[in-house]
Design a protein around this motif. Structure first.
Motif, PDB file in Angstrom:
ATOM      1  N   GLU A 101       9.420  19.154  11.728  1.00 25.76           N
ATOM      2  CA  GLU A 101      10.202  18.855  12.926  1.00 25.76           C
ATOM      3  C   GLU A 101      11.195  19.984  13.220  1.00 25.76           C
ATOM      4  OE1 GLU A 101      10.082  16.337  15.160  1.00 25.76           O
ATOM      5  OE2 GLU A 101       8.242  15.669  14.163  1.00 25.76           O
ATOM      6  N   LYS A 119       9.304  22.981  14.511  1.00 28.62           N
ATOM      7  CA  LYS A 119       8.850  22.708  15.871  1.00 28.62           C
ATOM      8  C   LYS A 119      10.023  22.847  16.853  1.00 28.62           C
ATOM      9  CE  LYS A 119       6.110  19.276  18.311  1.00 28.62           C
ATOM     10  NZ  LYS A 119       5.527  17.940  18.236  1.00 28.62           N
ATOM     11  N   ALA A 120      11.166  22.296  16.449  1.00 29.87           N
ATOM     12  CA  ALA A 120      12.356  22.392  17.307  1.00 29.87           C
ATOM     13  C   ALA A 120      12.792  23.857  17.454  1.00 29.87           C
ATOM     14  CB  ALA A 120      13.486  21.549  16.730  1.00 29.87           C
ATOM     15  N   LYS A 148      10.818  26.522  17.269  1.00 24.90           N
ATOM     16  CA  LYS A 148       9.861  27.210  18.152  1.00 24.90           C
ATOM     17  C   LYS A 148      10.151  26.883  19.614  1.00 24.90           C
ATOM     18  CE  LYS A 148       5.849  27.688  15.143  1.00 24.90           C
ATOM     19  NZ  LYS A 148       4.463  27.273  14.910  1.00 24.90           N
ATOM     20  N   GLU A 149      10.423  25.613  19.904  1.00 27.27           N
ATOM     21  CA  GLU A 149      10.713  25.225  21.287  1.00 27.27           C
ATOM     22  C   GLU A 149      11.996  25.885  21.778  1.00 27.27           C
ATOM     23  OE1 GLU A 149      10.790  20.966  21.574  1.00 27.27           O
ATOM     24  OE2 GLU A 149       8.664  20.772  21.031  1.00 27.27           O
ATOM     25  N   GLN A 150      12.963  26.010  20.901  1.00 26.34           N
ATOM     26  CA  GLN A 150      14.222  26.643  21.272  1.00 26.34           C
ATOM     27  C   GLN A 150      14.006  28.114  21.578  1.00 26.34           C
ATOM     28  OE1 GLN A 150      17.216  26.318  18.314  1.00 26.34           O
ATOM     29  NE2 GLN A 150      18.865  26.233  19.822  1.00 26.34           N
ATOM     30  N   LYS A 151      13.185  28.784  20.759  1.00 27.34           N
ATOM     31  CA  LYS A 151      12.886  30.206  21.003  1.00 27.34           C
ATOM     32  C   LYS A 151      12.136  30.386  22.326  1.00 27.34           C
ATOM     33  CE  LYS A 151      12.618  31.879  16.250  1.00 27.34           C
ATOM     34  NZ  LYS A 151      11.753  32.457  15.211  1.00 27.34           N
ATOM     35  N   LYS A 152      11.194  29.458  22.628  1.00 29.54           N
ATOM     36  CA  LYS A 152      10.460  29.538  23.890  1.00 29.54           C
ATOM     37  C   LYS A 152      11.413  29.309  25.058  1.00 29.54           C
ATOM     38  CE  LYS A 152       5.854  28.095  22.416  1.00 29.54           C
ATOM     39  NZ  LYS A 152       4.801  27.070  22.532  1.00 29.54           N
ATOM     40  N   ALA A 153      12.341  28.411  24.918  1.00 29.93           N
ATOM     41  CA  ALA A 153      13.295  28.117  25.974  1.00 29.93           C
ATOM     42  C   ALA A 153      14.202  29.316  26.234  1.00 29.93           C
ATOM     43  CB  ALA A 153      14.113  26.880  25.652  1.00 29.93           C
ATOM     44  N   GLU A 154      14.644  29.981  25.148  1.00 30.55           N
ATOM     45  CA  GLU A 154      15.501  31.177  25.278  1.00 30.55           C
ATOM     46  C   GLU A 154      14.716  32.332  25.886  1.00 30.55           C
ATOM     47  OE1 GLU A 154      17.133  32.101  21.470  1.00 30.55           O
ATOM     48  OE2 GLU A 154      18.293  30.253  21.402  1.00 30.55           O
ATOM     49  N   ARG A 171      12.337  32.159  28.052  1.00 26.86           N
ATOM     50  CA  ARG A 171      12.091  31.908  29.451  1.00 26.86           C
ATOM     51  C   ARG A 171      13.356  32.193  30.284  1.00 26.86           C
ATOM     52  NH1 ARG A 171       8.848  26.236  29.016  1.00 26.86           N
ATOM     53  NH2 ARG A 171       6.994  27.092  28.049  1.00 26.86           N
TER      54      ARG A 171
END
Length: 158
Positions: A143, A146-147, A149-155, A157
């Motif tokens: 978890e 996963k969190a 990775k999502e944070q890195k993708k959000a940054e 973008r």
């Protein structure tokens, strides 16, 4: 002269009476069995059947006089279902007793095992709790990854 091990059947030597000889009573083989004798035989057999029911079984020779306690001479009796005595206790053999004791001990052990009171059950429960902890930690790490990775993708973008 013989024809090998067995001799031929005597079918050719049979003499049959003709119907005329039978009526005249001059048959080559006189009849010895008559209707009156047949009735006497029937009467005797009926009397024997009645007397057999009343009289106990007679033994041959000296068996009726001398009582022998040889268990090998006793003939096993076949009991019918209606004659079976249900109140009679059956003595178990050593093997049967040991088998029953073994089954009872196994049942007792399995009951204690389910309650967790045996040493093996304690070890199993400890092992199970350790596995649950490891799985919970592994799920938490997944978890977190996963969190992250999502944070890195959000940054990325933004």
């Amino acid at each position: 002269m013989g024809r090998g091990k067995f001799k031929g059947k005597p079918t050719g030597r049979r003499n049959f009476s003709t119907p005329e000889e039978m009526l005249a009573g001059t048959s080559a083989r006189p009849r010895t069995f008559k209707q009156e004798q047949a009735e006497e035989v029937r009467d005797v057999s009926e009397k024997e059947e009645e007397s057999e029911e009343e009289e106990p079984e007679r033994s041959k020779g000296t068996n009726g006089i001398i009582e022998i306690a040889n268990p090998n001479l006793v003939k096993p009796k076949n009991l019918k279902a209606r004659d079976a005595d249900l109140d009679q206790t059956h003595e178990l053999s050593r093997r049967e007793r040991e088998e029953i004791e073994k089954q009872k001990a196994h049942e007792r052990y399995m009951r204690l095992q389910e309650q967790g009171k045996t040493e093996q059950a304690r070890k199993d429960l400890e092992r199970l709790s350790m596995i649950r902890q490891q799985r919970a930690e592994a799920a938490r790490k997944r978890e977190e990854e996963k969190a992250a990775k999502e944070q890195k993708k959000a940054e990325a973008r933004k």
